[in-house]
Design an enzyme around this catalytic site. Structure first.
Site, short mmCIF file in Angstrom:
data_model
loop_
_atom_site.label_atom_id
_atom_site.label_comp_id
_atom_site.label_asym_id
_atom_site.label_seq_id
_atom_site.Cartn_x
_atom_site.Cartn_y
_atom_site.Cartn_z
N SER A 147 10.46 17.37 37.68
CA SER A 147 9.04 17.64 37.92
C SER A 147 8.36 17.79 36.58
O SER A 147 9.00 18.13 35.58
CB SER A 147 8.90 18.95 38.70
OG SER A 147 7.56 19.45 38.63
N TYR A 160 11.20 27.74 39.82
CA TYR A 160 11.03 26.30 40.06
C TYR A 160 11.00 25.55 38.71
O TYR A 160 11.72 24.57 38.53
CB TYR A 160 9.74 26.05 40.85
CG TYR A 160 9.50 24.59 41.17
CD1 TYR A 160 10.17 23.97 42.22
CD2 TYR A 160 8.62 23.81 40.42
CE1 TYR A 160 9.97 22.62 42.52
CE2 TYR A 160 8.41 22.47 40.70
CZ TYR A 160 9.08 21.88 41.75
OH TYR A 160 8.88 20.54 42.04
N1 LIG Z 1 5.01 16.36 45.91
C1 LIG Z 1 4.84 16.63 44.63
O1 LIG Z 1 3.71 16.76 44.16
C2 LIG Z 1 6.04 16.79 43.72
C3 LIG Z 1 5.83 16.81 42.34
C4 LIG Z 1 6.92 16.94 41.48
C5 LIG Z 1 8.19 17.04 41.99
N2 LIG Z 1 8.37 17.04 43.35
C6 LIG Z 1 9.73 17.13 43.82
O2 LIG Z 1 9.98 16.05 44.69
C7 LIG Z 1 10.98 16.39 45.62
C8 LIG Z 1 10.49 16.09 47.02
O3 LIG Z 1 9.29 16.81 47.26
P1 LIG Z 1 8.23 16.36 48.37
O4 LIG Z 1 6.89 16.70 47.83
O5 LIG Z 1 8.50 14.99 48.82
O6 LIG Z 1 8.54 17.43 49.49
P2 LIG Z 1 8.58 17.32 51.09
O7 LIG Z 1 8.49 18.72 51.56
O8 LIG Z 1 7.59 16.31 51.60
O9 LIG Z 1 10.04 16.74 51.39
C9 LIG Z 1 11.18 17.46 51.06
C10 LIG Z 1 12.30 17.08 51.99
O10 LIG Z 1 13.45 17.82 51.57
C11 LIG Z 1 14.07 18.40 52.72
N3 LIG Z 1 14.76 19.62 52.37
C12 LIG Z 1 14.23 20.84 52.13
N4 LIG Z 1 15.21 21.73 51.89
C13 LIG Z 1 16.39 21.05 51.98
C14 LIG Z 1 17.74 21.42 51.85
N5 LIG Z 1 18.09 22.69 51.61
N6 LIG Z 1 18.68 20.48 52.00
C15 LIG Z 1 18.35 19.19 52.28
N7 LIG Z 1 17.07 18.78 52.44
C16 LIG Z 1 16.10 19.70 52.29
C17 LIG Z 1 12.92 18.66 53.68
O11 LIG Z 1 13.37 18.77 55.02
C18 LIG Z 1 12.03 17.44 53.45
O12 LIG Z 1 12.39 16.37 54.29
C19 LIG Z 1 11.31 17.85 45.35
O13 LIG Z 1 12.41 17.92 44.48
C20 LIG Z 1 10.07 18.35 44.64
O14 LIG Z 1 10.34 19.47 43.82
C21 LIG Z 1 7.32 16.90 44.22
#
Ligand SMILES: NC(=O)c1ccc[n+]([C@@H]2O[C@H](COP(=O)([O-])OP(=O)(O)OC[C@H]3O[C@@H](n4cnc5c(N)ncnc54)[C@H](O)[C@@H]3O)[C@@H](O)[C@H]2O)c1
Length: 271
Positions: A147, A160
């Protein structure tokens, strides 16, 4: 069809960035395991991929449980014969944990440990079980999701931020330790990415501030991240390893005063 005959696992594949990457890999020929704690969501994405003519299967996986990684990788090898791509995308981001990830004076040791057990240890387990399978056929590509908060500090969410920084160092460590066994390991570091969940959970004014900090003038989409992950996972990136690609519209490329400076210099001059 960059991924014809390739086999991939995407953790957190049921939603958001993971879903977009799973769909991209499948659309280019990969057989994809949708590994998620959300069974129903994983099944839906696998069905969507199948409806579009791709190959996917849901895999029950909780990133805090090592055995789940062993079973998920085992299931893919049993079904498709190998594992070529591991996308360690899921992080420990339960709303309860994030709400308590306020600052290091307040956060409980328990929440700190839970976030590390999910995000850092889980990503390590994803790398471990992927490598064990990949090196049986000469190697493969791992892409971890970090991230921008792991690249630069944010003033909230210390667990985080620090856990994502650890994912970056883990990425380099794995690339270094296993490069000669055919394993490439890279990370993507997205900025705030526009998703329906984000739009529903983050105040619009804060989303706008993040858009202002980009050099593109708009927030990226899950597909923007999926494109970067797919490239890193593909043979086109065969000489790229141990790297962190910031998929952030340039958000982390400039001084913190960027948005204010634009307001200052570009403000319309009063008539
Ligand atoms: N969306 C953003 O702006 C953003 C920015 C930077 C980094 N990220 C990172 O991207 C990744 C995905 O985020 P996202 O925004 O797509 O989130 P999201 O909530 O849309 O999707 C996350 C998925 O992970 C699954 N999940 C949650 N806990 C879990 C566990 N213990 N074991 C297995 N699966 C699990 C959830 O069920 C969900 O399907 C994460 O690592 C997040 O930190 C997201």
């Amino acid at each position: 069809m960059r991924f014809k005959d390739k086999v991939a696992i995407v953790t957190g594949g049921a939603s958001g960035l993971g879903r977009a990457t799973a769909m991209r890999l499948a659309s280019e020929g990969a057989s994809v395991g949708i590994a998620d704690i959300n069974d129903a969501g994983a099944k839906l994405v696998a069905e969507e991929i199948a409806d579009a003519g791709g190959v996917a299967r849901p895999l029950r996986l909780d990133i805090t449980v090592e055995e789940d990684f062993r079973s998920a990788v085992g299931a893919m090898v049993e079904s498709y014969g190998r594992l070529d791509i591991m996308h360690n995308n899921a992080a420990f981001t339960s709303p309860e944990a994030i709400a308590q990830d306020t600052d290091i004076l307040e956060i409980s040791n328990d929440i700190w440990d839970q976030i590390f057990a999910g995000t850092v240890r889980g990503t390590m387990h994803g790398c471990r079980h992927a490598i064990l399978a990949m090196r049986r056929h000469g190697g493969g590509a791992i892409v971890n999701t970090a991230s921008m908060y792991g690249v630069e500090a944010f003033y909230k969410m210390p667990a985080y931020c620090v856990s994502k920084a650890a994912v970056i160092q883990l990425t380099k460590q794995v690339a270094t330790a296993f490069g000669r066994q055919g394993i490439r390991c890279n990370a993507v570091a997205p900025s705030m990415i526009s998703t329906p969940l984000l739009d529903a959970s983050i105040p619009a004014a804060f989303i706008e501030m993040n858009a202002e900090a980009t050099l593109t003038g708009y927030l990226g989409t899950p597909e923007d991240v999926a494109q970067a992950v797919a490239w890193l996972a593909s043979d086109e990136a065969r000489y790229i390893t141990g790297q962190v690609i910031r998929v952030d519209g340039g958000s982390t490329a400039h001084l913190a005063t960027y948005a204010d400076a634009r307001r200052f210099y570009d403000a319309p001059v009063a008539a």
